[in-house]
Write a protein that holds these residues in place. Structure first.
Motif: not given
Length: 235
Positions: A88-102
């Protein structure tokens, strides 16, 4: 915590000497990343199917029109009440990165072995928006060495992080797997990392590595023992 107290000029001299090491590390990291990208690939022959809120989806469909896919193997086994705190600690960081990655041809998806109906309430509780799908009933987790059967556990040893080690007591372990899909639709497994191999995705650690106390994990039962689900720090 005691540190030497010096003049500004002495501090600048020490900082400049350390900057040379930081630059060397940056160059080595760039070299390592290039070598990672140059690793050979394996064609994915098995047809994996996942349960998603939109229905059954193949591995190819998880790419969502991109050519590159990062799968985070999230520890959440069937019957669990909530997901692993470290995952959960790791995936807390995913949503902010998603628009840039996608928008840079990369899709990120979390995959867990628990049924979808068990994952979604916890996802809602955490407020996450990234895609999270279930591999329940498939060999996906076992094939990528992040879930272990009762028979595996009974043997007392499993293969994890490319070595034989004592069985994972919870039957689940974290990891990252990367896939590429070519124009013909063929899928290739390009990379997997386990254990501390997932740390580059934990931005919080990069912040902590900057401050005087660092990660401040010495003396804990295990390094991430201080981590809580983000809605539990008030406890």
């Amino acid at each position: 915590m005691q540190h030497q107290i010096v003049s500004r000029d002495e501090w600048l001299a020490a900082r400049t000497r350390f900057l040379a090491k930081e630059k060397e590390f940056t160059r080595l990291r760039d070299q390592l990343s290039a070598e990672r990208r140059a690793l050979p690939w394996v064609k994915v022959e098995k047809a994996y199917v996942f349960d998603t809120p939109e229905g059954k989806r193949s591995l190819a469909e998880l790419f969502a029109g991109r050519s590159q896919l990062i799968v985070y193997h999230f520890m959440f086994g069937p019957g669990w009440q909530e997901g692993c705190a470290g995952c959960s600690f790791l995936v807390d960081h995913l949503d902010g990165a998603r628009p840039h990655l996608e928008n840079h041809d990369v899709m990120v998806v979390a995959v867990s072995r628990a049924p979808l109906a068990e994952l979604l309430p916890f996802k809602a509780r955490m407020g996450w928006r990234f895609p999270w799908v279930s591999s329940h009933g498939s060999d996906f987790n076992s094939d990528y060495h992040v879930s272990f059967t009762a028979a595996d556990l009974a043997q007392g040893a499993t293969v994890y992080n490319y070595e034989v080690r004592s069985a994972q007591a919870e039957g689940e372990a974290p990891g990252i797997s990367v896939f590429y899909k070519d124009e013909a639709g063929d899928i290739f497994h390009t990379y997997s990392a386990y254990a501390r191999g997932g740390e580059p995705l934990i931005g919080t650690y990069n912040y902590l590595d900057l401050v005087p106390k660092g990660r401040n994990e010495g003396g804990l039962e295990f390094p991430m023992a201080w981590v809580r689900h983000h809605d539990r720090y008030g406890d």
